[in-house]
Design a protein around this motif. Structure first.
Motif, PDB file in Angstrom:
ATOM      1  N   TYR A   1       0.826  -1.207   0.000  1.00  0.00           N
ATOM      2  CA  TYR A   1       0.000   0.000   0.000  1.00  0.00           C
ATOM      3  C   TYR A   1       0.863   1.261   0.000  1.00  0.00           C
ATOM      4  CZ  TYR A   1      -2.578   3.899   2.014  1.00  0.00           C
ATOM      5  OH  TYR A   1      -3.090   5.144   2.250  1.00  0.00           O
ATOM      6  N   PHE A   2       1.832   1.338   0.916  1.00  0.00           N
ATOM      7  CA  PHE A   2       2.646   2.550   1.014  1.00  0.00           C
ATOM      8  C   PHE A   2       3.506   2.740  -0.227  1.00  0.00           C
ATOM      9  CE2 PHE A   2       1.818   2.148   5.649  1.00  0.00           C
ATOM     10  CZ  PHE A   2       1.239   3.401   5.819  1.00  0.00           C
ATOM     11  N   GLY A   3       3.986   1.644  -0.815  1.00  0.00           N
ATOM     12  CA  GLY A   3       4.742   1.764  -2.054  1.00  0.00           C
ATOM     13  C   GLY A   3       3.896   2.344  -3.175  1.00  0.00           C
ATOM     14  N   MET A   4       2.682   1.830  -3.337  1.00  0.00           N
ATOM     15  CA  MET A   4       1.782   2.353  -4.375  1.00  0.00           C
ATOM     16  C   MET A   4       1.375   3.784  -4.080  1.00  0.00           C
ATOM     17  SD  MET A   4      -0.741  -0.786  -5.478  1.00  0.00           S
ATOM     18  CE  MET A   4      -1.614  -0.804  -3.904  1.00  0.00           C
ATOM     19  N   HIS A   5       1.014   4.056  -2.819  1.00  0.00           N
ATOM     20  CA  HIS A   5       0.514   5.382  -2.456  1.00  0.00           C
ATOM     21  C   HIS A   5       1.585   6.448  -2.621  1.00  0.00           C
ATOM     22  CE1 HIS A   5      -1.018   8.633   0.142  1.00  0.00           C
ATOM     23  NE2 HIS A   5      -2.206   8.197  -0.217  1.00  0.00           N
ATOM     24  N   ASN A   6       2.810   6.132  -2.229  1.00  0.00           N
ATOM     25  CA  ASN A   6       3.890   7.120  -2.333  1.00  0.00           C
ATOM     26  C   ASN A   6       4.220   7.459  -3.778  1.00  0.00           C
ATOM     27  OD1 ASN A   6       4.110   7.264   0.439  1.00  0.00           O
ATOM     28  ND2 ASN A   6       5.816   5.819   0.570  1.00  0.00           N
TER      29      ASN A   6
ATOM     30  N   ARG B   1      -3.671   7.302  -4.780  1.00  0.00           N
ATOM     31  CA  ARG B   1      -4.696   6.273  -4.545  1.00  0.00           C
ATOM     32  C   ARG B   1      -5.118   5.545  -5.822  1.00  0.00           C
ATOM     33  NH1 ARG B   1      -6.579  10.684  -1.224  1.00  0.00           N
ATOM     34  NH2 ARG B   1      -6.497  10.147   0.997  1.00  0.00           N
ATOM     35  N   ARG B   2      -4.433   5.830  -6.919  1.00  0.00           N
ATOM     36  CA  ARG B   2      -4.889   5.395  -8.235  1.00  0.00           C
ATOM     37  C   ARG B   2      -5.098   3.885  -8.356  1.00  0.00           C
ATOM     38  NH1 ARG B   2      -0.776   7.335 -12.503  1.00  0.00           N
ATOM     39  NH2 ARG B   2      -1.000   9.129 -11.101  1.00  0.00           N
ATOM     40  N   TYR B   3      -4.246   3.082  -7.724  1.00  0.00           N
ATOM     41  CA  TYR B   3      -4.290   1.634  -7.944  1.00  0.00           C
ATOM     42  C   TYR B   3      -4.664   0.836  -6.698  1.00  0.00           C
ATOM     43  CZ  TYR B   3      -1.843   3.094 -12.161  1.00  0.00           C
ATOM     44  OH  TYR B   3      -1.498   3.725 -13.335  1.00  0.00           O
ATOM     45  N   GLN B   4      -5.302   1.480  -5.730  1.00  0.00           N
ATOM     46  CA  GLN B   4      -5.594   0.802  -4.470  1.00  0.00           C
ATOM     47  C   GLN B   4      -6.697  -0.256  -4.578  1.00  0.00           C
ATOM     48  OE1 GLN B   4      -4.457   4.653  -1.687  1.00  0.00           O
ATOM     49  NE2 GLN B   4      -6.224   3.434  -1.127  1.00  0.00           N
ATOM     50  N   TRP B   5      -7.536  -0.190  -5.618  1.00  0.00           N
ATOM     51  CA  TRP B   5      -8.596  -1.188  -5.825  1.00  0.00           C
ATOM     52  C   TRP B   5      -7.973  -2.388  -6.548  1.00  0.00           C
ATOM     53  CZ3 TRP B   5     -12.976  -1.593  -3.387  1.00  0.00           C
ATOM     54  CH2 TRP B   5     -14.101  -2.213  -3.928  1.00  0.00           C
ATOM     55  N   LEU B   6      -6.944  -2.930  -5.957  1.00  0.00           N
ATOM     56  CA  LEU B   6      -6.059  -3.875  -6.640  1.00  0.00           C
ATOM     57  C   LEU B   6      -6.509  -5.318  -6.444  1.00  0.00           C
ATOM     58  CD1 LEU B   6      -3.289  -4.248  -8.136  1.00  0.00           C
ATOM     59  CD2 LEU B   6      -2.255  -4.463  -5.854  1.00  0.00           C
ATOM     60  N   ASP B   7      -6.564  -6.045  -7.542  1.00  0.00           N
ATOM     61  CA  ASP B   7      -6.828  -7.480  -7.495  1.00  0.00           C
ATOM     62  C   ASP B   7      -5.475  -8.186  -7.374  1.00  0.00           C
ATOM     63  OD1 ASP B   7      -7.438 -10.127  -7.857  1.00  0.00           O
ATOM     64  OD2 ASP B   7      -8.695  -9.820  -9.632  1.00  0.00           O
ATOM     65  N   VAL B   8      -5.113  -8.585  -6.165  1.00  0.00           N
ATOM     66  CA  VAL B   8      -3.781  -9.150  -5.939  1.00  0.00           C
ATOM     67  C   VAL B   8      -3.612 -10.505  -6.625  1.00  0.00           C
ATOM     68  CG1 VAL B   8      -3.292  -7.871  -3.835  1.00  0.00           C
ATOM     69  CG2 VAL B   8      -4.519 -10.049  -3.688  1.00  0.00           C
TER      70      VAL B   8
ATOM     71  N   ARG C   1      -2.186 -15.184  -0.180  1.00  0.00           N
ATOM     72  CA  ARG C   1      -2.502 -14.871   1.219  1.00  0.00           C
ATOM     73  C   ARG C   1      -2.163 -13.392   1.458  1.00  0.00           C
ATOM     74  NH1 ARG C   1      -3.680 -19.924   2.849  1.00  0.00           N
ATOM     75  NH2 ARG C   1      -2.227 -21.663   2.417  1.00  0.00           N
ATOM     76  N   TYR C   2      -3.186 -12.642   1.873  1.00  0.00           N
ATOM     77  CA  TYR C   2      -3.073 -11.191   2.014  1.00  0.00           C
ATOM     78  C   TYR C   2      -3.085 -10.834   3.497  1.00  0.00           C
ATOM     79  CZ  TYR C   2      -4.110  -6.226   1.231  1.00  0.00           C
ATOM     80  OH  TYR C   2      -4.077  -4.850   1.221  1.00  0.00           O
ATOM     81  N   PHE C   3      -2.023 -10.180   3.964  1.00  0.00           N
ATOM     82  CA  PHE C   3      -1.864  -9.852   5.379  1.00  0.00           C
ATOM     83  C   PHE C   3      -1.930  -8.338   5.576  1.00  0.00           C
ATOM     84  CE2 PHE C   3      -0.018 -13.927   4.640  1.00  0.00           C
ATOM     85  CZ  PHE C   3      -0.245 -14.665   5.795  1.00  0.00           C
ATOM     86  N   SER C   4      -2.814  -7.910   6.474  1.00  0.00           N
ATOM     87  CA  SER C   4      -2.953  -6.481   6.746  1.00  0.00           C
ATOM     88  C   SER C   4      -3.624  -6.310   8.101  1.00  0.00           C
ATOM     89  CB  SER C   4      -3.759  -5.801   5.627  1.00  0.00           C
ATOM     90  OG  SER C   4      -3.717  -4.403   5.764  1.00  0.00           O
ATOM     91  N   ALA C   5      -4.068  -5.103   8.397  1.00  0.00           N
ATOM     92  CA  ALA C   5      -4.820  -4.793   9.615  1.00  0.00           C
ATOM     93  C   ALA C   5      -5.739  -3.622   9.296  1.00  0.00           C
ATOM     94  CB  ALA C   5      -3.885  -4.460  10.772  1.00  0.00           C
ATOM     95  N   ILE C   6      -6.881  -3.558   9.944  1.00  0.00           N
ATOM     96  CA  ILE C   6      -7.831  -2.478   9.711  1.00  0.00           C
ATOM     97  C   ILE C   6      -7.381  -1.249  10.502  1.00  0.00           C
ATOM     98  CG2 ILE C   6     -10.234  -1.747   9.885  1.00  0.00           C
ATOM     99  CD1 ILE C   6      -9.753  -3.967   7.844  1.00  0.00           C
ATOM    100  N   VAL C   7      -7.320  -0.109   9.833  1.00  0.00           N
ATOM    101  CA  VAL C   7      -6.849   1.119  10.484  1.00  0.00           C
ATOM    102  C   VAL C   7      -7.777   1.509  11.632  1.00  0.00           C
ATOM    103  CG1 VAL C   7      -5.722   1.974   8.405  1.00  0.00           C
ATOM    104  CG2 VAL C   7      -8.102   2.579   8.839  1.00  0.00           C
ATOM    105  N   LYS C   8      -7.221   2.238  12.608  1.00  0.00           N
ATOM    106  CA  LYS C   8      -7.990   2.647  13.782  1.00  0.00           C
ATOM    107  C   LYS C   8      -8.273   4.144  13.758  1.00  0.00           C
ATOM    108  CE  LYS C   8      -7.525   0.953  17.817  1.00  0.00           C
ATOM    109  NZ  LYS C   8      -7.058   0.540  19.166  1.00  0.00           N
TER     110      LYS C   8
END
Length: 216
Positions: free
Chosen positions: A14-19, A23-30, A47-54
């Motif tokens: 996410y941070f690599g794409m965003h930087n 936000r252009r490619y965040q709707w990404l089909d991994v 297998r997709y590993f992340s966490a929901i922001v707080k």
């Protein structure tokens, strides 16, 4: 043709794409991203590993909708695994010992992602030991995962290992080379552009998920 078992470090990607692209490619089909970067192979599972922001309700909802759309579109080919964020108060300055405060005054707080790197590394090793797929692909540039890939090489010495470096990375850290026969490549913009989910995704319960307007 090999069956690829892929592991996505969600925040690193996410941070690599965003930087680089906003936000252009965040709707990404991994899953499609793995297909486009390994055209001669097939996908065993991603297998997709992340966490929901707080404390950011709108961003958290967008993230949850994205993960639901990703699962609905790909079925058993995608495996979403969530860690958590832990509250962390920023400590006083080590030089002057004064606390970091806003004008209220209130202590600054931040959030620390927990469990995702450990879960990702443990699953890579477990899958390699059990022979899940023929090859391992890690999508991350986080060198904290070097020991996990080294363990994959230990339990499965002949298993191909691919390292897909997210946008914004221009070099290949020498720490990866110590593992032996890691095959790195950079994820280019074309792969991201052509690996987007449909703008609208409907799941088996007829729930509809739309690409957020901010992500256009």
């Amino acid at each position: 043709m090999a069956a690829i078992t892929a592991y996505v470090d969600g925040f690193n990607l996410y941070f690599g794409m965003h930087n680089k692209y906003g936000r252009r490619y965040q709707w990404l089909d991994v899953v499609e991203l793995v297909r486009r970067t390994r055209r001669d192979d097939q996908v065993s599972v991603v297998r997709y590993f992340s966490a929901i922001v707080k404390n950011e309700p709108a961003a958290a909802q967008n993230q949850q909708d994205y993960l639901a759309a990703l699962a609905a579109h790909n079925g058993q080919l995608v495996d979403v695994r969530l860690g958590r964020f832990k509250d962390r108060t920023i400590k006083p300055c080590r030089r002057c010992s004064k606390p970091y405060q806003c004008g209220c005054p209130r202590d600054y707080k931040s959030y620390e992602e927990k469990e995702t790197d450990v879960a990702l590394g443990a699953m890579m090793v477990a899958d390699a030991a059990q022979g899940i797929g023929d090859a391992t692909m890690l999508i991350s540039a986080d060198t904290d995962l070097v020991p996990a890939l080294a363990a994959v090489r230990l339990v499965a010495p002949t298993r191909p290992i691919y390292l897909a470096l997210p946008p914004g990375n221009s070099g290949f850290s020498g720490r990866w080379t110590a593992i032996g026969d890691v095959r790195p490549f950079f994820i280019n913009e074309s792969a991201l552009r052509n690996a987007q989910l449909p703008p609208t995704v409907t799941d088996a319960a007829n729930r509809v998920f739309h690409r957020p307007a901010k992500w256009a």
